[in-house]
Scaffold this active site. Structure first.
Site, PDB file in Angstrom:
ATOM      1  NE  ARG A 111      52.809  55.856  -3.810  1.00 39.24           N
ATOM      2  CZ  ARG A 111      51.911  55.671  -4.765  1.00 39.24           C
ATOM      3  NH1 ARG A 111      50.990  54.739  -4.649  1.00 39.24           N
ATOM      4  NH2 ARG A 111      51.932  56.405  -5.857  1.00 39.24           N
ATOM      5  CE  LYS A 124      44.960  51.621  -7.247  1.00 42.23           C
ATOM      6  NZ  LYS A 124      46.049  52.499  -6.768  1.00 42.23           N
ATOM      7  N   PRO A 165      44.425  49.444  -0.900  1.00 41.54           N
ATOM      8  CG  PRO A 165      42.451  48.785   0.118  1.00 41.54           C
ATOM      9  CD  PRO A 165      43.427  49.924   0.056  1.00 41.54           C
ATOM     10  CD  GLU A 166      48.529  47.829  -5.431  1.00 45.51           C
ATOM     11  OE1 GLU A 166      48.784  47.305  -6.535  1.00 45.51           O
ATOM     12  OE2 GLU A 166      49.411  48.082  -4.586  1.00 45.51           O
TER      13      GLU A 166
END
Length: 286
Positions: free
Chosen positions: A265, A61, A2-3
Site C-alpha cells: 500500500r 471492521k 472501510p475502517e
C-alpha cells in the site's frame, strides 16, 4: 478498505433500519460472498429465513446482526462491500450479490470486487467465534489502554504496522493510521520497543480523535465504493492532513508530504514533522 468510522456508520444505520425486522426471503445471486458459510448458498438462505434481527454490533471492521435463534449474521465489507437498506421494488444495483427481504424493504449486500462476505455464525449472537481473535477497538469501553501500551513496547515492529495489527487494536486501517501518526508527529517506522509510554499513549489518543471526527463526518469516501446504508458517501476526506496528499504542503509546517510504499500500500507523512528513524535513514544510505 472501510475502517472503523465507515463500518460504525453502517452499523448505526442497520440498528435504525433493520433491527426488529424478520427475514422473509433470501436470494443469493452470487455464491462468492457467502463462501465462508459452510452450509453453502442454499443453506445460508434457509438458516436465515424466518429469523428476526435482534441487534447490530461491531468489532473492529466486522459487523454482526444477532438473530432470535442465538446465531448471528456476520459481515465484512472487504474493499468494496456495501450493506444497503432499500425500499421494495428499487432497481437492483449493478453488483448486487445477496438480497434479504424484510417485508416492505430489502437489506442488500452489494460488492464490486467481492472480497467481503456474509455468513451465519452459529451461536454468535454475543460474539461470533470467527472473530474472537480480533482485539477490541479504541472506543470499546473495555479497551485496556495500558495493556496496549505494554504490548506495543514489547514489539520490534514499526508503530504503523502495530496499529494495523487487528490482534492488538482493531478498526484502524491505512488511512487513519497515517492521520494519527501525523497528528502525533511520529514516523510509522518508529519501532514499538523504542517508543516511550507517553508516545504510545499519544498516538492512541490521536487515533481516537481522528476516527471520532471521521464518525461525525460519516466516514471517508474517495469514490462511490463506500456508502452508508442509505447510499450516502462520507466526506471526511476533506479533512485529511497526510493520507493521499503526496506533494501537498503539510498543514503544520508547509513541507511537502511524502509517499512511500508500505505493505503493498502507501504511507503518507511529513518528513519534517515525522522524521525518519535514524536506523532507517542508515539502511537507506546502505
Amino acid at each position: 478498505m472501510p475502517e472503523l468510522p465507515e463500518v460504525e456508520t453502517v452499523r448505526d444505520g442497520l440498528e435504525r433500519h433493520v433491527v426488529g425486522r424478520t427475514v422473509e426471503s433470501v436470494d443469493v445471486l452470487h455464491p462468492r460472498p457467502v463462501r465462508r458459510d459452510h452450509r453453502g448458498p442454499a443453506g445460508f438462505a434457509a438458516t436465515l429465513t424466518g429469523r428476526r434481527f435482534e441487534g447490530a454490533r461491531r468489532r473492529g471492521k466486522y459487523l454482526w446482526l444477532p438473530l432470535d435463534s442465538g446465531d448471528a449474521l456476520l459481515g465484512h465489507l472487504g474493499m468494496s462491500g456495501q450493506l444497503l437498506v432499500q425500499p421494495l421494488g428499487r432497481v437492483d444495483e449493478r453488483h448486487l450479490r445477496v438480497r434479504i427481504g424484510l417485508g416492505d424493504a430489502e437489506l442488500r449486500f452489494v460488492d464490486q470486487r467481492m472480497f467481503g462476505g456474509l455468513a451465519v455464525s452459529e451461536g454468535g449472537a454475543e460474539l461470533p467465534p470467527e472473530i474472537a481473535h480480533i482485539a477490541r477497538d479504541p472506543f470499546d469501553p473495555d479497551f485496556d489502554d495500558e495493556l496496549f501500551v505494554a504490548r506495543v513496547r514489547r514489539r520490534a515492529a514499526g508503530i504503523k504496522r502495530l496499529l494495523l495489527d487487528q490482534t492488538l487494536v482493531s478498526g484502524v486501517g491505512n488511512i487513519y493510521a497515517d492521520e494519527a501518526l501525523w497528528r502525533a508527529r511520529l514516523h510509522g517506522e518508529r519501532a514499538g520497543e523504542r517508543l516511550r509510554p507517553v508516545d504510545v499513549r499519544r498516538v492512541l489518543a490521536e487515533a481516537r480523535a481522528v476516527m471520532g471526527a471521521a464518525l461525525v463526518a460519516g466516514g471517508t469516501s474517495f469514490d462511490a465504493l463506500y456508502v452508508n446504508v442509505n447510499g450516502q458517501s462520507g466526506y471526511f476526506d476533506r479533512s485529511l492532513h497526510a493520507y493521499g496528499r503526496e506533494g501537498g504542503a503539510c498543514d503544520r509546517c508547509g513541507t511537502p508530504i511524502r509517499r512511500v510504499e508500505f505493505m503493498n500500500r502507501s504511507s503518507f507523512f511529513c518528513p519534517r514533522c515525522q522524521p525518519v528513524p535514524r536506523a532507517r535513514r542508515t539502511s537507506l544510505r546502505d
